[in-house]
Design an enzyme around this catalytic site. Structure first.
Site, PDB file in Angstrom:
ATOM      1  N   ARG A  76      -8.471  21.301  39.112  1.00 20.47           N
ATOM      2  CA  ARG A  76      -7.918  20.186  39.107  1.00 20.47           C
ATOM      3  C   ARG A  76      -7.240  19.761  40.724  1.00 20.47           C
ATOM      4  NH1 ARG A  76      -2.189  17.263  37.932  1.00 20.47           N
ATOM      5  NH2 ARG A  76      -2.621  15.305  38.737  1.00 20.47           N
ATOM      6  N   HIS A 120      -2.773  11.045  44.067  1.00 19.67           N
ATOM      7  CA  HIS A 120      -1.663  11.985  43.876  1.00 19.67           C
ATOM      8  C   HIS A 120      -0.570  11.505  45.268  1.00 19.67           C
ATOM      9  CE1 HIS A 120      -0.400  15.924  41.878  1.00 19.67           C
ATOM     10  NE2 HIS A 120       0.316  15.505  42.952  1.00 19.67           N
ATOM     11  N   GLU A 166       1.265  10.846  37.715  1.00 18.15           N
ATOM     12  CA  GLU A 166       2.799  10.648  37.592  1.00 18.15           C
ATOM     13  C   GLU A 166       3.245   9.342  38.182  1.00 18.15           C
ATOM     14  OE1 GLU A 166       4.950  14.147  38.684  1.00 18.15           O
ATOM     15  OE2 GLU A 166       4.391  15.218  36.915  1.00 18.15           O
ATOM     16  N   ASN A 294       2.054  16.702  32.197  1.00 18.27           N
ATOM     17  CA  ASN A 294       2.573  17.377  33.454  1.00 18.27           C
ATOM     18  C   ASN A 294       3.909  17.983  32.912  1.00 18.27           C
ATOM     19  OD1 ASN A 294       0.397  16.803  35.019  1.00 18.27           O
ATOM     20  ND2 ASN A 294       1.449  15.969  36.494  1.00 18.27           N
ATOM     21  N   TYR A 296       7.085  20.833  32.643  1.00 20.74           N
ATOM     22  CA  TYR A 296       7.748  21.828  33.412  1.00 20.74           C
ATOM     23  C   TYR A 296       9.182  22.139  32.692  1.00 20.74           C
ATOM     24  CZ  TYR A 296       4.824  21.092  37.407  1.00 20.74           C
ATOM     25  OH  TYR A 296       3.575  21.067  38.379  1.00 20.74           O
ATOM     26  N   GLU A 352      -0.524  20.029  34.306  1.00 19.43           N
ATOM     27  CA  GLU A 352       0.538  20.933  35.284  1.00 19.43           C
ATOM     28  C   GLU A 352       1.295  21.657  34.455  1.00 19.43           C
ATOM     29  OE1 GLU A 352       2.303  18.842  38.377  1.00 19.43           O
ATOM     30  OE2 GLU A 352       0.457  17.429  39.141  1.00 19.43           O
TER      31      GLU A 352
HETATM   32  C1  LIG Z   1       9.269  17.531  36.532  1.00 21.50           C
HETATM   33  O1  LIG Z   1       8.379  17.861  37.277  1.00 21.50           O
HETATM   34  C2  LIG Z   1       7.234  16.711  37.502  1.00 21.50           C
HETATM   35  O2  LIG Z   1       6.548  16.693  36.411  1.00 21.50           O
HETATM   36  C3  LIG Z   1       6.361  17.242  38.600  1.00 21.50           C
HETATM   37  C4  LIG Z   1       6.234  18.472  39.200  1.00 21.50           C
HETATM   38  N1  LIG Z   1       5.598  18.562  40.143  1.00 21.50           N
HETATM   39  C5  LIG Z   1       4.991  17.469  40.121  1.00 21.50           C
HETATM   40  N2  LIG Z   1       5.442  16.625  39.176  1.00 21.50           N
HETATM   41  C6  LIG Z   1       3.708  17.077  41.023  1.00 21.50           C
HETATM   42  O3  LIG Z   1       2.494  16.410  40.228  1.00 21.50           O
HETATM   43  C7  LIG Z   1       3.297  18.020  41.977  1.00 21.50           C
HETATM   44  O4  LIG Z   1       2.788  17.466  43.097  1.00 21.50           O
HETATM   45  C8  LIG Z   1       4.443  18.884  42.360  1.00 21.50           C
HETATM   46  O5  LIG Z   1       4.269  19.706  43.622  1.00 21.50           O
HETATM   47  C9  LIG Z   1       5.002  19.646  41.011  1.00 21.50           C
HETATM   48  C10 LIG Z   1       5.984  20.819  41.259  1.00 21.50           C
HETATM   49  O6  LIG Z   1       7.428  19.938  41.627  1.00 21.50           O
END
Ligand SMILES: CO[C@H](O)c1c[n+]2c([nH]1)[C@H](O)[C@@H](O)[C@H](O)[C@H]2CO
Length: 443
Positions: A76, A120, A166, A294, A296, A352
């Site tokens: 991706r 992005h 996002e 995405n 985390y 992600e």
């Molecule tokens: C809560 O985290 C977010 O969903 C998020 C985390 N991240 C992201 N979005 C972005 O899509 C990436 O460009 C960042 O590099 C990556 C790491 O920070």
């Protein structure tokens, strides 16, 4: 564990143009809002910028070889809008489109399926300067024209597309919190931007249907699991409203054609709601094919009446990553199940998932055991969601390479591959790279 995932499941890695490409002023590429923002003093850690980044623009063959050795079957990445349309509109920059043609052709040669993100975060600076960028309703036309162009250029070989990465970040992190380009801080503007982003998402889906007859297109959202700090009625209410702000605003709205009602009423009562014109919500809810999740971490929420959101985020008690985000794989399974059940029963890709670690080179190697553990636990959570009936189609680890982590610059490392910024951007696979390779190899 890979064998228990469905045949054809996509295992990949994810990146984004401004974070890895570099060559920000090369071969006719126009500046983006991140070119401008990263060069403004105080905006990015240590004054870092994406002028060179990981130099992927020149080293993409080497990076594809790393993916081939890793054993992924998908990759991706995002297209830099201002690399193919330097001013965001008008004449195509052939050197820019040539780069992506070479990248896509090489990926296909080695059996890696591209999944391409249209946007992005790196908006052409000219559109920001000439028409106020995402604050303008006209952006849906320019984003539509850009989308049609890249669908025509690459849609014969690229069959999986994401409109926006996002929109929560492109609106609220950028126009409310002010931490990302262009660094504004106003809720009404941020909600207007979110509306224009969702209009543009809908327009891109409509253009896609005209150009690519045998592909699929989706929306990749921030997917943070939100839960109350206590079981009190107040905190449970606060968590529900905060969930509508972070997630529902961008998951529920494109499905129902209506903004989450409780939060929309709060914004309306405060006079900051977005201006909705006839046909807007139909355009925003143009049917699309899949969700990009995405994931985390989680956010623990308690009531705080002084905030228009009626809440504040509190520090949870779990182990945290270098970003200060709790490691909470259970939240992934719960989020996947809720998304599948409540937002249209659409196929889902985890577009992600990854963590920032204190990655240090020791004798030329990085033993990132925490990241290996994080991956194991999130793979397991994804499998549980599959077993619970979620139509999960793929998993993209963020990220292939250490890269430009927005306002943190190069201080945060998310890569499976260490990038030695002191020594010519040398790529050094970490322990987690080899874990993922072995996982993908094993039946
Ligand atoms: C809560 O985290 C977010 O969903 C998020 C985390 N991240 C992201 N979005 C972005 O899509 C990436 O460009 C960042 O590099 C990556 C790491 O920070």
């Amino acid at each position: 564990m890979r064998a228990v995932f469905p045949e054809g499941f996509l295992w990949g890695v994810a990146t984004a143009s401004y974070q890895i490409e570099g060559a920000d002023f090369e071969d006719g590429k126009g500046p983006s809002i991140w070119t401008d923002f990263s060069h403004r003093p105080g905006k990015v850690n240590s004054g870092d910028n994406g002028d060179v980044a990981c130099d992927h623009y020149h080293r993409f063959s080497e990076d594809i070889e790393l993916m081939k050795q890793l054993g992924v079957n998908s990759y991706r990445f995002s297209i830099s809008w201002s690399r193919v349309l330097p001013e965001g509109r008008g004449k195509i920059n052939r050197k820019g489109s040539d780069f992506y043609n070479k990248l896509i052709d090489r990926l296909l040669e080695v059996g890696i399926q591209p999944m391409v993100t249209l946007y992005h975060w790196d908006l052409p600076l000219e559109l920001h300067r000439k028409i106020d960028g995402w604050e303008s309703r006209d952006m849906r036309h320019y984003f539509g024209d850009y989308s049609s162009l890249v669908f025509s250029e690459f849609g014969d070989r690229v069959k999986h597309w994401i409109t926006l990465n996002e929109p929560y970040c492109s609106s609220h992190v950028s126009y409310l919190w002010g931490e990302h380009a262009p660094g504004k801080r106003d809720l009404k503007t941020s909600l207007t931007v979110a509306h224009n982003l969702l209009l543009s998402h809908g327009e891109a889906v409509r253009r896609f249907r005209e150009v690519v007859k045998d592909g699929t297109i989706g929306l990749a959202n921030v997917s943070t699991f939100v839960e109350p700090a206590t079981d009190s009625k107040e905190d449970r209410w606060a968590a529900r409203i905060r969930d509508q702000f972070i997630n529902g605003w961008f998951f529920e709205t494109p499905i129902t054609g209506e903004y989450p009602s409780e939060l929309f009423k709060r914004f309306n009562d405060a006079g900051v709601q977005p201006l909705i014109e006839d046909g807007d919500m139909d355009l925003i809810s143009t049917p699309f094919d899949f969700w990009g999740v995405n994931y985390y971490t989680r956010n623990v929420i308690r009531k705080e009446e002084s905030s228009i959101l009626g809440s504040e985020v509190v520090q949870g008690e779990l182990a945290k990553t270098e970003m200060g985000w709790e490691v909470y794989p259970e939240g992934l399974e719960a989020f996947l199940y809720k998304t599948f059940k409540e937002y249209g029963k659409k196929p889902i890709y985890i577009t992600e998932n990854g963590m920032a670690c204190k990655d240090k080179l020791t004798d030329g190697f990085v033993e990132d055991f925490e990241r290996v553990d994080y991956m194991k636990r999130h793979f397991s959570s994804a499998l549980s969601a599959l077993k619970a009936g979620v139509d999960l189609r793929g998993f993209y680890v963020w990220s292939l390479l250490d890269n430009f982590e927005w306002s943190y610059g190069y201080s945060k490392r998310f890569g499976l591959v260490y990038v030695d910024y002191e020594k010519g951007l040398k790529r050094i696979p970490k322990r987690s790279y080899y874990y993922y390779r072995d996982f993908l190899e094993r039946d």
